[in-house]
Design an enzyme around this catalytic site. Structure first.
Site, PDB file in Angstrom:
ATOM      1  N   GLU A 104       0.839  -1.201   0.000  1.00 38.61           N
ATOM      2  CA  GLU A 104       0.000   0.000   0.000  1.00 38.61           C
ATOM      3  C   GLU A 104       0.873   1.250   0.000  1.00 38.61           C
ATOM      4  O   GLU A 104       2.008   1.226   0.499  1.00 38.61           O
ATOM      5  CB  GLU A 104      -0.881  -0.010   1.261  1.00 38.61           C
ATOM      6  N   ASN A 124     -12.369  -1.324  -0.791  1.00 42.09           N
ATOM      7  CA  ASN A 124     -11.590  -1.807   0.353  1.00 42.09           C
ATOM      8  C   ASN A 124     -12.286  -1.398   1.648  1.00 42.09           C
ATOM      9  O   ASN A 124     -12.659  -0.237   1.821  1.00 42.09           O
ATOM     10  CB  ASN A 124     -10.187  -1.180   0.359  1.00 42.09           C
ATOM     11  N   GLU A 125     -12.472  -2.336   2.521  1.00 42.90           N
ATOM     12  CA  GLU A 125     -13.043  -2.084   3.857  1.00 42.90           C
ATOM     13  C   GLU A 125     -14.203  -1.092   3.764  1.00 42.90           C
ATOM     14  O   GLU A 125     -14.200  -0.037   4.405  1.00 42.90           O
ATOM     15  CB  GLU A 125     -11.962  -1.611   4.833  1.00 42.90           C
ATOM     16  N   TYR A 143      -6.870  -9.040  11.312  1.00 43.41           N
ATOM     17  CA  TYR A 143      -5.585  -8.742  11.957  1.00 43.41           C
ATOM     18  C   TYR A 143      -5.571  -9.326  13.361  1.00 43.41           C
ATOM     19  O   TYR A 143      -6.578  -9.256  14.075  1.00 43.41           O
ATOM     20  CB  TYR A 143      -5.378  -7.227  12.066  1.00 43.41           C
ATOM     21  N   GLU A 160      -6.000  -9.045   3.690  1.00 44.78           N
ATOM     22  CA  GLU A 160      -5.133  -8.413   4.699  1.00 44.78           C
ATOM     23  C   GLU A 160      -5.134  -9.310   5.927  1.00 44.78           C
ATOM     24  O   GLU A 160      -6.193  -9.617   6.478  1.00 44.78           O
ATOM     25  CB  GLU A 160      -5.636  -7.009   5.074  1.00 44.78           C
ATOM     26  N   GLN A 194       2.000  -5.995   5.772  1.00 47.45           N
ATOM     27  CA  GLN A 194       2.293  -5.643   4.404  1.00 47.45           C
ATOM     28  C   GLN A 194       3.741  -5.996   4.093  1.00 47.45           C
ATOM     29  O   GLN A 194       4.508  -6.278   5.007  1.00 47.45           O
ATOM     30  CB  GLN A 194       2.062  -4.167   4.179  1.00 47.45           C
TER      31      GLN A 194
HETATM   32  O1  AHR Z   1      -2.839  -2.332   6.398  1.00 50.13           O
HETATM   33  C1  AHR Z   1      -3.147  -1.066   6.926  1.00 50.13           C
HETATM   34  C2  AHR Z   1      -4.608  -0.701   6.789  1.00 50.13           C
HETATM   35  O2  AHR Z   1      -5.362  -1.616   7.528  1.00 50.13           O
HETATM   36  C3  AHR Z   1      -5.217  -0.787   5.416  1.00 50.13           C
HETATM   37  O3  AHR Z   1      -5.053   0.351   4.671  1.00 50.13           O
HETATM   38  C4  AHR Z   1      -6.657  -0.991   5.699  1.00 50.13           C
HETATM   39  O4  AHR Z   1      -7.315  -1.669   4.659  1.00 50.13           O
HETATM   40  C5  AHR Z   1      -6.668  -1.720   7.018  1.00 50.13           C
HETATM   41  O5  AHR Z   1      -7.550  -1.145   7.914  1.00 50.13           O
END
Ligand code: AHR
Length: 485
Positions: free
Chosen positions: A25, A173-174, A243, A294, A345
């Site tokens: 990103e 995205n999200e 996450y 992610e 990432q």
């Molecule tokens: O990876 C960092 C951020 O985490 C990304 O931009 C987003 O999609 C997520 O909330």
């Protein structure tokens, strides 16, 4: 002693190489002074990309790179990243780190990165702040045949007469958060509008991924799937993000915090099953295979070499190596449900594989795990399981796959207290008794690599006599390559 069962006749499916995908990103130090140093830099580079990193990245066979975000994607104007003169803009992340986007890396540069490392491209389309017509224009620019349209001619003028091959486009995205704070129903309607227009222009050459849930938000998946069932809008996958968040430090943790992070990352297994079950319920499981675009650990900022300058940059210890191995084993074992995954990432960020800055570029323990697991890509997963899996302190996680007469078995010993004796029990196939092994372990579970000591955590090789029990060190990851007879 623990038995690890490797059941050869019980085939799960082919492990999509895309499960070993990455996320890059425009945020913090991922590109600028990370992957990208610029063409005029004194740092060895290939057309602006850090040479050392490119060479190491190739070694792990990166199957796919997701770009340009993340949240960044939802305020990105693709036109800013083409041509000679590129505007400097506030990006999605400017309020967080005060840095502006130079747009030095745009469509052409990113596609060159993919080409250099042999990865497919997965673009995230902005669906929050552009129109479907602008989305269509970006696809026209990228994918229309040589000389065919005005935008194809502009691409040619910018140095690339032939169309770019963009394998996947994420539609947003999200979108439950940064991507417009939409409800699932509202997003589904936006998806249908964008996807219809996007699919029409790309001549079916790309696959479209619907934006999915945050972690365990099953209500989102329920509503999205129910809505998509009612439409003929094309869809080729459904994402979700998860996450392993942790309010505590990346480097300083006690044994309880070691186990709690590992236990949390293992909930990925249930998340995959439950998100997938909604599409099974609607007989849409083929169209909506999962894309975990992610994943990784997320600790507070400041542990990385830039000391907090690079937003979200964090160090990685042996704990993160274990998280990587546990997660990849889960993906392998669920490869009938997961078609792609992108660790977040690649560089100078969350759960990264590289830390770089100035002349420095090092690999993290997570990089080593990706390298040790690379032979699973495109292999046939077979059923593999161990004992005591309900207790994270006793768990030895496993996945196994077969390709070209070799069974690759990847193991992760979650115990940070004790070495564990294991026996590899093969069912339905004969194998040679001596196996090649790569082992990742370290004297201290808090160990990590730095610019000054880049190889503190690095794998070693040995052989195991698998006709007898073998010892897996505490807090270790192993790849065992077994020759089949
Ligand atoms: O990876 C960092 C951020 O985490 C990304 O931009 C987003 O999609 C997520 O909330």
């Amino acid at each position: 002693m623990k038995h690890i069962y490797l059941v050869y006749p019980d085939k799960i499916g082919t492990i999509a190489p895309e499960i070993y995908g990455h996320f890059t990103e425009h945020i913090g130090g991922v590109f600028y002074d990370g992957l990208w140093v610029g063409r005029d830099s004194k740092i060895p580079n290939i057309n602006g990309f850090r040479k050392d990193l490119i060479e190491k990245l190739k070694e792990i066979r990166p199957s796919v790179l997701r770009w340009p975000g993340g949240c960044f994607a939802e305020t990105y104007n693709w036109r800013d990243g083409i041509g000679e003169s590129r505007p400097v803009r506030p990006s999605w992340w400017t309020p967080n780190d005060g840095r502006y986007e130079s747009n030095e890396v745009g469509t052409h540069e990113f596609m060159e990165l993919c080409e250099l490392v042999g990865a497919k491209a997965y673009f995230a389309m902005n669906v929050t702040s552009i129109t479907p017509m602008q989305a269509r224009d970006w696809m026209d620019y990228c994918m229309s045949p040589r000389g065919s349209t005005t935008l194809a001619l502009e691409r040619e003028k910018n140095g690339h007469p032939e169309p770019f091959d963009i394998a996947y486009w994420g539609v947003g995205n999200e979108n439950w958060g940064g991507g417009g704070n939409m409800t699932a129903d509202y997003y589904a309607l936006e998806y249908r509008r964008f996807a219809t227009v996007m699919h029409n222009i790309c001549d079916k050459k790309s696959e479209l991924i619907a934006g999915g849930a945050n972690g365990g938000d099953y209500a989102w998946t329920h509503d999205l799937v129910a809505n998509l069932e009612k439409t003929s809008a094309p869809v080729h996958g459904m994402s979700f993000h998860f996450y392993t968040g942790n309010a505590k430090d990346a480097l300083n943790f006690d044994e309880d915090e070691w186990y709690s992070v590992l236990a949390k990352c293992c909930t990925m297994d249930e998340r995959i099953r439950r998100h997938h079950s909604y599409s099974v319920g609607k007989k849409m499981e083929d169209k909506l295979k999962l894309v975990v675009d992610e994943w990784g650990c997320w600790y507070p900022d400041g542990s990385g070499p830039s000391k907090g300058y690079n937003l979200f940059e964090q160090q990685s210890t042996m704990r993160d190596a274990l998280v990587s191995a546990l997660t990849l084993n889960i993906f392998n074992n669920q490869c009938d449900k997961v078609r792609m995954a992108n660790v977040a990432q690649l560089c100078n960020n969350l759960h990264c594989l590289f830390l770089a800055g100035g002349e420095h570029c090092i690999t993290t323990p997570t990089y080593h795990v990706f390298k040790m697991f690379r032979d699973h890509q495109g292999a046939e997963a077979i059923r593999a399981f161990g004992e005591d899996n309900d207790d994270i302190k006793k768990r030895v996680s496993v996945s196994a796959s077969v390709k070209d007469g070799i069974m690759t078995v990847t193991l992760a010993n979650c115990s940070c207290e004790e070495d564990t004796e294991i026996s590899l029990d093969l069912f339905g196939i004969q194998a040679e008794g001596t196996a090649e092994v790569e082992l990742l372990t370290s004297g201290d579970i808090h160990d990590y690599n730095t610019f000054d000591a880049p190889d503190t955590v690095a794998p070693t090789t040995c052989t195991w006599d698998i006709t007898k029990p073998v010892t897996m060190p505490r807090a270790s990851v192993a790849t065992v390559r077994i020759k089949l007879k």
